[in-house]
Scaffold this motif. Sequence first.
Motif, mmCIF file in Angstrom:
data_model
loop_
_atom_site.group_PDB
_atom_site.id
_atom_site.type_symbol
_atom_site.label_atom_id
_atom_site.label_comp_id
_atom_site.label_asym_id
_atom_site.label_seq_id
_atom_site.Cartn_x
_atom_site.Cartn_y
_atom_site.Cartn_z
ATOM 1 N N VAL A 16 -2.357 0.486 22.424
ATOM 2 C CA VAL A 16 -3.319 0.231 21.348
ATOM 3 C C VAL A 16 -3.677 1.541 20.669
ATOM 4 N N SER A 17 -3.618 1.555 19.353
ATOM 5 C CA SER A 17 -3.975 2.746 18.596
ATOM 6 C C SER A 17 -5.262 2.493 17.839
ATOM 7 N N THR A 18 -5.982 3.567 17.560
ATOM 8 C CA THR A 18 -7.259 3.432 16.879
ATOM 9 C C THR A 18 -7.051 3.117 15.406
ATOM 10 N N PRO A 19 -7.524 1.949 14.933
ATOM 11 C CA PRO A 19 -7.345 1.615 13.518
ATOM 12 C C PRO A 19 -8.217 2.481 12.627
ATOM 13 N N ALA A 20 -7.666 2.868 11.495
ATOM 14 C CA ALA A 20 -8.441 3.667 10.546
ATOM 15 C C ALA A 20 -9.440 2.776 9.820
ATOM 16 N N PRO A 21 -10.544 3.336 9.363
ATOM 17 C CA PRO A 21 -11.492 2.541 8.577
ATOM 18 C C PRO A 21 -10.790 1.930 7.366
ATOM 19 N N VAL A 22 -11.136 0.689 7.052
ATOM 20 C CA VAL A 22 -10.475 -0.009 5.963
ATOM 21 C C VAL A 22 -11.031 0.481 4.637
ATOM 22 N N SER A 23 -10.229 1.247 3.881
ATOM 23 C CA SER A 23 -10.639 1.694 2.556
ATOM 24 C C SER A 23 -9.842 0.963 1.485
ATOM 25 N N ALA A 24 -8.601 0.630 1.793
ATOM 26 C CA ALA A 24 -7.751 -0.142 0.891
ATOM 27 C C ALA A 24 -6.870 -1.022 1.764
ATOM 28 N N PRO A 25 -6.482 -2.191 1.279
ATOM 29 C CA PRO A 25 -5.645 -3.071 2.089
ATOM 30 C C PRO A 25 -4.341 -2.393 2.503
ATOM 31 N N HIS A 26 -3.920 -2.686 3.703
ATOM 32 C CA HIS A 26 -2.646 -2.240 4.248
ATOM 33 C C HIS A 26 -1.535 -2.975 3.495
ATOM 34 N N VAL A 27 -0.612 -2.260 2.886
ATOM 35 C CA VAL A 27 0.422 -2.883 2.057
ATOM 36 C C VAL A 27 1.580 -3.370 2.920
ATOM 37 N N VAL A 28 1.877 -4.659 2.817
ATOM 38 C CA VAL A 28 2.989 -5.282 3.537
ATOM 39 C C VAL A 28 4.017 -5.751 2.531
ATOM 40 N N ALA A 29 5.225 -5.245 2.634
ATOM 41 C CA ALA A 29 6.324 -5.688 1.774
ATOM 42 C C ALA A 29 7.178 -6.680 2.547
ATOM 43 N N VAL A 88 8.760 -0.563 -3.863
ATOM 44 C CA VAL A 88 7.592 -1.044 -3.126
ATOM 45 C C VAL A 88 7.884 -1.089 -1.630
ATOM 46 N N VAL A 89 9.115 -1.462 -1.274
ATOM 47 C CA VAL A 89 9.517 -1.450 0.141
ATOM 48 C C VAL A 89 9.353 -0.050 0.724
ATOM 49 N N ALA A 90 9.866 0.943 0.025
ATOM 50 C CA ALA A 90 9.827 2.320 0.523
ATOM 51 C C ALA A 90 8.410 2.854 0.633
ATOM 52 N N ALA A 91 7.507 2.375 -0.225
ATOM 53 C CA ALA A 91 6.136 2.887 -0.235
ATOM 54 C C ALA A 91 5.190 2.081 0.645
ATOM 55 N N ALA A 92 5.647 0.968 1.207
ATOM 56 C CA ALA A 92 4.771 0.072 1.968
ATOM 57 C C ALA A 92 4.369 0.678 3.304
ATOM 58 N N ASP A 93 3.260 0.190 3.842
ATOM 59 C CA ASP A 93 2.841 0.570 5.184
ATOM 60 C C ASP A 93 3.662 -0.173 6.234
ATOM 61 N N THR A 94 3.937 -1.446 5.956
ATOM 62 C CA THR A 94 4.734 -2.283 6.855
ATOM 63 C C THR A 94 5.725 -3.079 6.020
ATOM 64 N N VAL A 95 6.955 -3.199 6.529
ATOM 65 C CA VAL A 95 7.968 -4.050 5.896
ATOM 66 C C VAL A 95 8.352 -5.133 6.889
ATOM 67 N N ILE A 96 8.398 -6.380 6.427
ATOM 68 C CA ILE A 96 8.821 -7.502 7.261
ATOM 69 C C ILE A 96 10.041 -8.139 6.609
ATOM 70 N N VAL A 97 11.095 -8.322 7.397
ATOM 71 C CA VAL A 97 12.351 -8.879 6.883
ATOM 72 C C VAL A 97 12.555 -10.273 7.471
ATOM 73 N N ALA A 119 15.479 2.635 1.925
ATOM 74 C CA ALA A 119 14.134 2.099 1.724
ATOM 75 C C ALA A 119 13.520 1.637 3.036
ATOM 76 N N LEU A 120 14.337 1.074 3.923
ATOM 77 C CA LEU A 120 13.827 0.593 5.206
ATOM 78 C C LEU A 120 13.481 1.729 6.158
ATOM 79 N N ALA A 121 14.060 2.888 5.946
ATOM 80 C CA ALA A 121 13.819 4.019 6.843
ATOM 81 C C ALA A 121 12.502 4.726 6.558
ATOM 82 N N THR A 122 11.850 4.396 5.432
ATOM 83 C CA THR A 122 10.659 5.133 5.009
ATOM 84 C C THR A 122 9.343 4.608 5.569
ATOM 85 N N PRO A 123 9.077 3.287 5.560
ATOM 86 C CA PRO A 123 7.767 2.795 6.002
ATOM 87 C C PRO A 123 7.473 3.152 7.459
#
Length: 350
Positions: A16-29, A88-97, A119-123
Amino acid sequence: MNADGEGLGGSASAPVSTPAPVSAPHVVAVLIRDGVLPMELGLVHQLLGTARSAEGDLLYSVRTCAPRPGMIRTSADFPVFAEHGLDVVAAADTVIVPASHESDEELAPGGLDGELAGALATPRRVASICTGSFVLAAAGLLDGRRATTHWMSADHMARMFPQVTVDPDVLYVDEGEVLTSAGEAAGIDLCLHMIREDHGAVVAAEVARRTVIPPHREGGQAQYIQRPLVDAGLTSTGRSRAHAVKCLADPLTLAELAGVESMSVRTFSRRFREETGLTPMQWLTQRRVDRARELLESTDHTVDRIATETGFGTGTSLRQHFVTGVGVSPGAYRRTFRGTGTPNNRPLVE
């Protein structure tokens, strides 16, 4: 999950990792390709796209992407429109395929388009549903890792990608920054798992309640159990599970649970495992750990009190089972999702 990261029943989960305070939504591509399964695309939007903080803020921004924006064929008789591309894939926080049965199993090592692989190697986190794992494998993201896919495709994946340790007997595998899941329904479990790891059990449970789905199935649970067809009149063990959830604080025994179904212990144990992939006591321990997680997040109860309310009896027993199931102590988990104090500023007691 034990201290070394191994999950219950064989799934691997990151600490478990400490979640950062929510300032902007986590981007999921959500990266879709021709032949995408609509259910898998939709379930990501339905689950991650509706997760909210206690203040009502959306926690994720889910965006549908494709290698080339535009109309994308699905496995059904309708197309979908992908507004976004690989930028958008490359800049996302999480990518789901999600899966595309049209092309997934034709992929081989190094067989992915270079731009897509880049693009998949970046998130920071990449995940797959069903045979979408072939895309991650072809991109080299699963090399030296443990992964899963739909049980019908597991042997083929193991042959095509020998550098990947393919486990066909689990719902999902969490390797930290790379996660894989089995068939379509296991994608639901994976999404809830990511929400739970990002924002805690309470948020994940609320998403599950809103969607009317079970809040938690362990990744190590069997995705498929091969057995003869069950007689239509065969009694389910569902009543015993409902009884157990209502009575978690009680010292439940195998004989008591079998009695709820009017079965012998032997018959009950066999049918329970057929239906859940777990023994009754394994399942019960997981439900107790789930409830302990919720209480650690939502109350300032001491560990001893939580142990009593969840049926572990003593704080020592709770700590042992919690570390085995989650990978951290109750106190560390509480600090991760609650901070160092409660809303009334009283200290949290482990």
